[in-house]
Design an enzyme around this catalytic site. Sequence first.
Site, PDB file in Angstrom:
ATOM      1  N   SER A 188      46.934  35.687  45.804  1.00 16.83           N
ATOM      2  CA  SER A 188      48.126  35.981  45.947  1.00 16.83           C
ATOM      3  C   SER A 188      48.629  35.123  47.285  1.00 16.83           C
ATOM      4  CB  SER A 188      47.998  37.297  46.597  1.00 16.83           C
ATOM      5  OG  SER A 188      49.552  37.824  47.084  1.00 16.83           O
ATOM      6  N   ARG A 238      37.516  46.295  41.023  1.00 16.37           N
ATOM      7  CA  ARG A 238      37.893  46.879  42.404  1.00 16.37           C
ATOM      8  C   ARG A 238      36.792  47.121  42.845  1.00 16.37           C
ATOM      9  NH1 ARG A 238      42.851  47.629  43.952  1.00 16.37           N
ATOM     10  NH2 ARG A 238      43.882  47.603  42.013  1.00 16.37           N
ATOM     11  N   GLU A 247      45.071  39.889  39.161  1.00 17.62           N
ATOM     12  CA  GLU A 247      45.247  39.031  40.199  1.00 17.62           C
ATOM     13  C   GLU A 247      44.074  38.364  40.872  1.00 17.62           C
ATOM     14  OE1 GLU A 247      46.024  39.168  44.982  1.00 17.62           O
ATOM     15  OE2 GLU A 247      46.645  40.863  43.765  1.00 17.62           O
ATOM     16  N   ARG A 256      37.220  46.361  51.988  1.00 16.62           N
ATOM     17  CA  ARG A 256      38.365  47.411  51.581  1.00 16.62           C
ATOM     18  C   ARG A 256      37.987  48.648  51.272  1.00 16.62           C
ATOM     19  NH1 ARG A 256      42.570  43.067  48.952  1.00 16.62           N
ATOM     20  NH2 ARG A 256      42.367  41.359  50.357  1.00 16.62           N
ATOM     21  N   ARG A 261      37.050  39.001  40.604  1.00 19.18           N
ATOM     22  CA  ARG A 261      37.617  38.914  39.259  1.00 19.18           C
ATOM     23  C   ARG A 261      37.274  37.663  38.387  1.00 19.18           C
ATOM     24  NH1 ARG A 261      43.143  42.237  40.857  1.00 19.18           N
ATOM     25  NH2 ARG A 261      41.897  44.220  41.290  1.00 19.18           N
TER      26      ARG A 261
END
Length: 286
Positions: A205, A130, A202, A115, A251
């Site tokens: 998801s 991130r 998070e 990403r 994470r």
Amino acid sequence: LGLLDFERGAKASGSGWPCYRGLGARLEWALINFCLSRGLADGFEQLVPPLVVNAGVMTSAGVLPKFEEQVYHIDRDDLYLIATAEHILTGLFCDEIVEAADLPMKLMAYTPCFRREAGAHGAGERGLIRVHQFNKIERYILCRPEESYDHLEALTGQVEAMVNELGLHFVTTLLVTGDIAQQAAKTYDVEVWLPGQQAYLEVSSASNCEAFQARRGRMRYRPEPEAGSGGKPSKPEFLHTLNGSALATSRLMAAILETNQQADGSVVVPEALRPFMGGIDLIAPK
């Protein structure tokens, strides 16, 4: 603890590209194997898919054109690096009609995910929170429309069980409409507590996309012949698709290191990961 080498990762690739070393690499691989083993136990078929897809697949998955700035494009070949295995798992079944007897199809893939994180969003974050490349095990379901919301609840419960097994504090949030992805009709986020951030972030998801991806990708199934039809084939109908991270590891790694750190700096390895760590139960300072 010598688990990560951010400086050399940045030297070779730039910021946001972490390098795992030694027991850090082993702990990351243990997380991946833990997630895969639980997916197999939950009845998912494992795939090892390509990491690149064409523009048509990215459009079917709901990424293009809206999120073009967030994904990596290989200009020379006109291909995109996947930002999640959801993209390639959607692409594998575009332009197909599957038989009702083959549903539900429960698929699972481990892939690196890429990403760009373009723009200011997350620009000030450091470490593993991130990053541009991270590991994730994605679960993907193709099913009849009338069954999709039952699958969403089951998928979310499976993720919660995995996070609980790792001994992490978590909350499950039902996202409001403005926060869900454009392809999703309903989404749950499972968020773990990171003491260093003093926040829940998070790690999974889980979404029901209903027929959004199926319509874009022409993904259909053929119901059983109706009673009294003399066995005449039924008209194909659009599938429903669901996806859920089970789990994203970066994470999780941060949460495990922060939650399980002891006074002397050592980190207790979660019991669920020890079989994948050769029985190592403690990571001590060098």
